[in-house]
Design a protein around this motif. Structure first.
Motif, mmCIF file in Angstrom:
data_model
loop_
_atom_site.group_PDB
_atom_site.id
_atom_site.type_symbol
_atom_site.label_atom_id
_atom_site.label_comp_id
_atom_site.label_asym_id
_atom_site.label_seq_id
_atom_site.Cartn_x
_atom_site.Cartn_y
_atom_site.Cartn_z
ATOM 1 N N PHE A 167 -2.518 -4.904 -30.380
ATOM 2 C CA PHE A 167 -2.713 -5.769 -29.217
ATOM 3 C C PHE A 167 -3.853 -5.245 -28.339
ATOM 4 O O PHE A 167 -4.641 -6.022 -27.801
ATOM 5 C CB PHE A 167 -1.423 -5.878 -28.409
ATOM 6 C CG PHE A 167 -0.356 -6.698 -29.077
ATOM 7 C CD1 PHE A 167 -0.343 -8.077 -28.941
ATOM 8 C CD2 PHE A 167 0.628 -6.093 -29.844
ATOM 9 C CE1 PHE A 167 0.630 -8.835 -29.551
ATOM 10 C CE2 PHE A 167 1.609 -6.845 -30.460
ATOM 11 C CZ PHE A 167 1.615 -8.230 -30.319
ATOM 12 N N GLY A 168 -3.933 -3.919 -28.189
ATOM 13 C CA GLY A 168 -5.038 -3.340 -27.429
ATOM 14 C C GLY A 168 -6.374 -3.571 -28.101
ATOM 15 O O GLY A 168 -7.375 -3.879 -27.429
ATOM 16 N N ARG A 169 -6.417 -3.413 -29.416
ATOM 17 C CA ARG A 169 -7.661 -3.666 -30.147
ATOM 18 C C ARG A 169 -8.075 -5.130 -30.012
ATOM 19 O O ARG A 169 -9.255 -5.442 -29.798
ATOM 20 C CB ARG A 169 -7.466 -3.315 -31.618
ATOM 21 C CG ARG A 169 -8.714 -3.477 -32.477
ATOM 22 C CD ARG A 169 -8.401 -3.275 -33.938
ATOM 23 N NE ARG A 169 -7.512 -4.322 -34.421
ATOM 24 C CZ ARG A 169 -7.926 -5.507 -34.835
ATOM 25 N NH1 ARG A 169 -9.211 -5.818 -34.805
ATOM 26 N NH2 ARG A 169 -7.068 -6.394 -35.281
ATOM 27 N N LEU A 170 -7.095 -6.033 -30.104
ATOM 28 C CA LEU A 170 -7.392 -7.458 -29.973
ATOM 29 C C LEU A 170 -7.876 -7.793 -28.568
ATOM 30 O O LEU A 170 -8.758 -8.645 -28.391
ATOM 31 C CB LEU A 170 -6.144 -8.268 -30.329
ATOM 32 C CG LEU A 170 -6.283 -9.787 -30.339
ATOM 33 C CD1 LEU A 170 -7.336 -10.215 -31.348
ATOM 34 C CD2 LEU A 170 -4.945 -10.441 -30.661
ATOM 35 N N TRP A 171 -7.329 -7.115 -27.550
ATOM 36 C CA TRP A 171 -7.737 -7.350 -26.166
ATOM 37 C C TRP A 171 -9.221 -7.054 -25.982
ATOM 38 O O TRP A 171 -9.925 -7.761 -25.250
ATOM 39 C CB TRP A 171 -6.891 -6.500 -25.232
ATOM 40 C CG TRP A 171 -7.269 -6.592 -23.779
ATOM 41 C CD1 TRP A 171 -8.068 -5.733 -23.078
ATOM 42 C CD2 TRP A 171 -6.875 -7.606 -22.852
ATOM 43 N NE1 TRP A 171 -8.184 -6.145 -21.769
ATOM 44 C CE2 TRP A 171 -7.458 -7.290 -21.597
ATOM 45 C CE3 TRP A 171 -6.070 -8.737 -22.956
ATOM 46 C CZ2 TRP A 171 -7.270 -8.065 -20.475
ATOM 47 C CZ3 TRP A 171 -5.883 -9.513 -21.824
ATOM 48 C CH2 TRP A 171 -6.472 -9.174 -20.603
ATOM 49 N N ARG A 172 -9.699 -6.008 -26.650
ATOM 50 C CA ARG A 172 -11.117 -5.646 -26.536
ATOM 51 C C ARG A 172 -12.011 -6.676 -27.225
ATOM 52 O O ARG A 172 -13.184 -6.829 -26.871
ATOM 53 C CB ARG A 172 -11.362 -4.263 -27.133
ATOM 54 C CG ARG A 172 -10.692 -3.136 -26.358
ATOM 55 C CD ARG A 172 -11.164 -1.779 -26.839
ATOM 56 N NE ARG A 172 -10.721 -1.506 -28.194
ATOM 57 C CZ ARG A 172 -9.573 -0.933 -28.508
ATOM 58 N NH1 ARG A 172 -8.717 -0.576 -27.544
ATOM 59 N NH2 ARG A 172 -9.244 -0.704 -29.765
ATOM 60 N N ILE A 173 -11.457 -7.381 -28.220
ATOM 61 C CA ILE A 173 -12.244 -8.362 -28.966
ATOM 62 C C ILE A 173 -12.218 -9.730 -28.299
ATOM 63 O O ILE A 173 -13.252 -10.363 -28.105
ATOM 64 C CB ILE A 173 -11.722 -8.470 -30.418
ATOM 65 C CG1 ILE A 173 -11.882 -7.118 -31.134
ATOM 66 C CG2 ILE A 173 -12.443 -9.569 -31.181
ATOM 67 C CD1 ILE A 173 -11.240 -7.079 -32.496
ATOM 68 N N SER A 174 -11.014 -10.203 -27.951
ATOM 69 C CA SER A 174 -10.876 -11.547 -27.381
ATOM 70 C C SER A 174 -9.608 -11.610 -26.540
ATOM 71 O O SER A 174 -8.504 -11.477 -27.077
ATOM 72 C CB SER A 174 -10.825 -12.605 -28.492
ATOM 73 O OG SER A 174 -10.470 -13.871 -27.967
ATOM 74 N N ARG A 175 -9.781 -11.819 -25.243
ATOM 75 C CA ARG A 175 -8.616 -11.886 -24.358
ATOM 76 C C ARG A 175 -7.829 -13.181 -24.565
ATOM 77 O O ARG A 175 -6.609 -13.201 -24.407
ATOM 78 C CB ARG A 175 -9.067 -11.747 -22.907
ATOM 79 C CG ARG A 175 -9.698 -10.389 -22.627
ATOM 80 C CD ARG A 175 -9.983 -10.173 -21.158
ATOM 81 N NE ARG A 175 -10.529 -8.839 -20.930
ATOM 82 C CZ ARG A 175 -10.803 -8.338 -19.736
ATOM 83 N NH1 ARG A 175 -10.585 -9.063 -18.652
ATOM 84 N NH2 ARG A 175 -11.286 -7.126 -19.622
#
Length: 566
Positions: free
Chosen positions: A365-373
């Motif tokens: 989820f943290g990695r995805l947050w950096r890619i696309s909120r």
């Protein structure tokens, strides 16, 4: 043989067996077979099915799948996620373990298998793209949490239901010792040596210890007697149209989720072999495996990522490894089932928990947050709805799919249209973002990074109209059309209307780099007929040269007027 028929029968392409090949395949098959036996029993318990059906689901379905799937090195059989979907789908319809439950589970396997065969035969594998990676990641993690939660009572030997544990806690200490001890050993064995048949060793050891201390006689929950012998043909009775209607949505979700499990393993296998993944043939093979499982009296199967990885790690090269694995399971069914009787159910729960712990990855989820909120919000919503809607898990998948499709439609309806300028490095970039000068005075140079179709045409027209209204002195519009790879009838109609608007205002339209398919559509619509206010260029460089000429001409114009006045 006809090429199409040969493609439908992938086992015809297996290499001719040699002694060296069969030795390696037998070792890989033995490794996976020893793992799938206890896992199958544990997953059958997760699905609410008679425990022996977990072994049934590991035999004929695995053999059918390897014969008719393009990915011959995948291990097909019971999986935690599919079994949880079976349990969640049937919970409102019958009592777990009852004859009605088994019948409905068989129907679920048959329907989902038939659906996969039809999708594969008509080459509809592209439908898998409806579920994107964030939705699948969130759903898988939520399902893993639910799986672990469902196994905690058996793992710790709860004597009362969850609701009563806080008021009147009652735990069987022996069962908890078996469960937690087995879980710790399973995790250690996985880190120590993945190919070591730790699951089987732990099952045999705990069965012997359970028998020695009389765990069953003390009231402990054990597997109990399992029927020996081969499974008989199971033909389910007709459940009625109303019940079949209730199985439609679970069938769709089981089909989708189980094949996405297959996709995660098949893509890895194809990459290692350097081949293109034939998803349609794998749909057919996996569908036939589900049908075979249903006719064996078992539940829907899928490809196990962990067992497939173990199969590859053990050196499997062809489908012969699965054939040997099925042979190992067959021998276990005929000879080994009496040993399973004394295995504590806490150990089965530990096997399930150990298998799904690796699916919980909060850092994703943290990695995805950096890619696309935005996609992170979709993933969080999928995770939350899946947990909140349990046991109706399909609402989590549907929520994620609908939100992802809504985002896709929003992005398609709002294409990126920018005014471009010439960057010092020679590229065309967003003029306002990079604070670049216009390509020429009284010129609007734009680029639309999308197809010109029914979804984007209105936005394209609105953008041009609003710019011309705000800048009435505009004399030239330059469209850099390289990103426009497709124009449909609506796009051609809007383009013609825009062309008329520009000509009514005496604005020259410059078109650069239009691709041939788009150009042909506009020519058919008579939108590119020769006209003094229409100019086309094959490349961006030609268009930039024309823009420089326009700029030079406008800079020279005041000087010429001054000379004429003298």
């Amino acid at each position: 043989m006809h090429p199409a028929l040969a493609r439908r029968l992938p086992f015809l392409h297996w290499p001719r067996p040699t002694a060296a090949l069969l030795r390696g395949e037998a070792l890989a098959g033995l490794t996976v077979g020893l793992m799938v036996i206890p896992q199958g029993v544990a997953y059958a318990q997760l699905a609410g099915m008679p425990l022996v059906t977990g072994i049934y689901a590991s035999m004929l379905p695995a053999l059918v799948a390897v014969l008719f799937s393009a990915s011959a090195r995948l291990s097909v059989g019971p999986t935690a996620l599919t079994c949880l979907m079976v349990f969640a789908s049937l919970t409102p319809l019958a009592a777990p373990g009852s004859a009605q439950w088994v019948e409905l589970a068989v129907w679920l396997a048959l329907l989902s298998g038939l659906l996969q065969v039809v999708l594969g035969a008509f080459r509809f594998g592209w439908l898998l793209n409806l579920i994107n990676s964030p939705v699948l990641m969130a759903f898988t993690q939520a399902a893993a949490v639910l799986i672990i939660t469902s196994q905690v009572p058996a793992l710790l030997g709860f004597k009362v239901a969850w609701g009563n544990m806080l008021r009147h806690p009652a735990i069987d200490p022996l069962a908890a010792a078996f469960g937690l001890g087995a879980l710790a050993l399973l995790m250690l064995a996985r880190r120590w040596k993945p190919t070591f048949p730790g699951v089987l060793v732990i099952v045999v050891a705990t069965a012997a210890l359970s028998y020695a201390i009389g765990f069953e006689a003390r009231g402990g929950a054990v597997v109990g007697p399992l029927p020996q012998g081969l499974p008989a043909l199971y033909v389910p009775g007709w459940p009625g149209w109303q019940v079949l209607g209730q199985l439609v949505l679970p069938t769709l979700v089981v089909t989708l989720v189980s094949f996405l499990e297959t996709a995660s393993s098949a893509k890895v296998d194809s990459q290692r072999k350097g081949e293109r993944w034939d998803q349609d043939q794998d749909l057919i093979g996996q569908g036939l495996a589900k049908i075979a499982s249903g006719l064996s009296g078992a539940f829907a199967t899928s490809s196990s990522f962990s067992r497939s990885a173990l199969n590859l790690y053990a050196g499997a090269q062809t489908g012969w490894a699965t054939v040997f694995s099925v042979g190992v399971v067959l021998l276990a069914l005929l000879l080994f089932t009496p040993v399973l009787r004394h295995v504590p159910q806490a150990v089965l729960a530990a096997i399930v928990v150990a298998a799904v712990l690796g699916l919980i990855k909060p850092r994703e989820f943290g990695r995805l947050w950096r890619i696309s909120r935005v996609e992170t919000a979709i993933a969080v919503a999928t995770f939350a709805v899946t947990l909140a809607a349990a046991p109706a898990l399909y609402w989590g998948v549907l929520t994620g799919v609908l939100m992802a499709l809504s985002l896709f439609l929003y992005q398609r309806l709002h294409p990126r249209i920018i005014e471009v300028g010439l960057h010092p490095d020679g590229s065309l970039r967003d003029r306002h973002l990079w604070q670049l000068a216009p390509l020429a005075p009284d010129t609007y140079a734009l680029r639309m990074d999308a197809a010109l179709d029914f979804a984007t045409a209105s936005q394209f027209e609105r953008n041009l109209t609003e710019y011309l209204t705000a800048h009435p002195g505009t004399r030239h519009v330059c469209l850099f059309a390289q990103p426009i790879n497709r124009i449909d009838a609506t796009g051609a109609e809007v383009f013609t209307r825009v062309l008329g608007l520009l000509r009514s205002r005496q604005v020259t339209l410059h078109i650069a780099g239009m691709k041939l398919p788009a150009e042909r559509v506009l020519q058919a619509a008579a939108a590119l007929s020769p006209h003094p206010l229409l100019r086309t260029y094959r490349t961006d460089a030609e268009a930039l040269s024309a823009m420089r000429a326009i700029a030079d001409a406008q800079r020279a114009e005041p000087a010429d007027l001054a000379a004429a006045a003298i």
